[in-house]
Write a protein that holds these residues in place. Structure first.
Motif, PDB file in Angstrom:
ATOM      1  N   ARG A  22     -18.139  38.997 -38.352  1.00 57.70           N
ATOM      2  CA  ARG A  22     -17.120  40.046 -38.434  1.00 57.70           C
ATOM      3  C   ARG A  22     -16.047  39.860 -37.365  1.00 57.70           C
ATOM      4  NH1 ARG A  22     -21.590  43.281 -40.255  1.00 57.70           N
ATOM      5  NH2 ARG A  22     -21.127  43.973 -42.403  1.00 57.70           N
ATOM      6  N   ARG A  35      -8.660  39.134 -41.741  1.00 59.45           N
ATOM      7  CA  ARG A  35      -9.098  38.738 -43.085  1.00 59.45           C
ATOM      8  C   ARG A  35      -9.907  39.863 -43.727  1.00 59.45           C
ATOM      9  NH1 ARG A  35     -10.202  33.260 -45.085  1.00 59.45           N
ATOM     10  NH2 ARG A  35     -11.639  33.292 -46.854  1.00 59.45           N
ATOM     11  N   PHE A  81     -13.519  37.624 -38.883  1.00 57.61           N
ATOM     12  CA  PHE A  81     -12.666  38.331 -39.841  1.00 57.61           C
ATOM     13  C   PHE A  81     -11.636  39.189 -39.116  1.00 57.61           C
ATOM     14  CE2 PHE A  81     -15.722  36.841 -42.779  1.00 57.61           C
ATOM     15  CZ  PHE A  81     -15.231  37.009 -44.063  1.00 57.61           C
ATOM     16  N   SER A 126      -4.869  35.576 -41.533  1.00 57.05           N
ATOM     17  CA  SER A 126      -5.157  35.475 -42.957  1.00 57.05           C
ATOM     18  C   SER A 126      -3.881  35.451 -43.781  1.00 57.05           C
ATOM     19  CB  SER A 126      -6.024  36.669 -43.377  1.00 57.05           C
ATOM     20  OG  SER A 126      -6.461  36.526 -44.711  1.00 57.05           O
ATOM     21  N   GLU A 166     -12.829  41.603 -45.602  1.00 62.80           N
ATOM     22  CA  GLU A 166     -14.249  41.285 -45.732  1.00 62.80           C
ATOM     23  C   GLU A 166     -14.668  41.060 -47.182  1.00 62.80           C
ATOM     24  OE1 GLU A 166     -16.911  43.818 -43.642  1.00 62.80           O
ATOM     25  OE2 GLU A 166     -16.002  43.419 -41.683  1.00 62.80           O
ATOM     26  N   LEU A 212     -19.883  38.337 -46.620  1.00 61.75           N
ATOM     27  CA  LEU A 212     -19.019  37.634 -45.669  1.00 61.75           C
ATOM     28  C   LEU A 212     -19.019  36.114 -45.822  1.00 61.75           C
ATOM     29  CD1 LEU A 212     -19.473  39.668 -42.348  1.00 61.75           C
ATOM     30  CD2 LEU A 212     -17.933  40.091 -44.263  1.00 61.75           C
TER      31      LEU A 212
END
Length: 208
Positions: free
Chosen positions: A54, A62, A57, A149, A64, A113
């Motif tokens: 996480r 980004r 991310f 992202s 999830e 993920l």
């Protein structure tokens, strides 16, 4: 404030054993690292640690709902975390280490993920230090590119590193090796279908 610890490689591209061990311990503890591949630098965390993933991310911004692929250091390691049929083994044997990601059924990995509908993208990057660290860990790491992202992969310098949303107060280990980047695009992404066929999901350096 975030701290970046820059590591140095040997002329052969490996990490010194002490640095490799420190980096592996850092990842085992839920930390993040930036490591080189032939298509760019990846943002790595242990793929079985959802808390660490996480952080990846969050750093990239980004969603999830958009799982990341994972990097393995060998076919033997990949077979522990994915179901590799003859087609997948043939692809990975012929084209990796190298810029190919193969989507296959996952096993022993979190159902979020890093997996999508029970599948995972397996990547074996072509860089000795990155493979060295994954081999020490004995588990895959995330293989997502170093970028926000939806944006292009970032050149690796302190300025661009600081544009990502790193975990507050945590050290990020960084191994820079721009010269190792030999491919102008992301890896070819291919899925092995239930009938043993191939579906190219993203064109890239490997032509199938």
């Amino acid at each position: 404030m975030n701290m970046f610890e820059f590591l140095h490689r040997t002329p052969a591209g490996l990490l010194r054993f002490g640095d490799a061990a420190r980096l592996a311990d850092h990842l085992r503890g839920g930390g993040l690292a930036v490591l080189p591949t032939e298509t760019g630098h990846l943002l790595g965390a242990i793929a079985t640690d959802l808390t660490a993933v996480r952080k990846v991310f969050t750093a990239k911004g980004r969603s999830e709902s958009n799982p990341v692929h994972v990097a393995c250091s060998s076919l033997a390691l990949a077979s522990r975390w994915a179901e590799l049929d003859e087609v997948a083994v043939d692809l990975l044997s012929r084209f990796t280490p190298g810029p190919l990601t193969v989507v296959v059924p996952a096993k022993n990995l979190p159902a979020e993920l890093v997996t999508l509908n029970g599948t995972v993208g397996i990547r074996v990057p072509d860089h000795p230090a990155t493979l060295q660290v994954v081999d020490l860990l004995g588990v895959p790491i995330t293989a997502t590119s170093l970028n926000r992202s939806g944006e292009e992969s970032l050149p690796l310098d302190r300025g661009t590193l600081e544009t990502l949303a790193w975990p507050e107060g945590e050290t990020v280990y960084v191994l820079e090796h721009d010269e190792a980047i030999t491919e102008p695009s992301a890896s070819t992404l291919v899925r092995v279908t239930d009938d043993g066929g191939l579906e190219v999901l993203r064109k890239g350096p490997v032509e199938l």
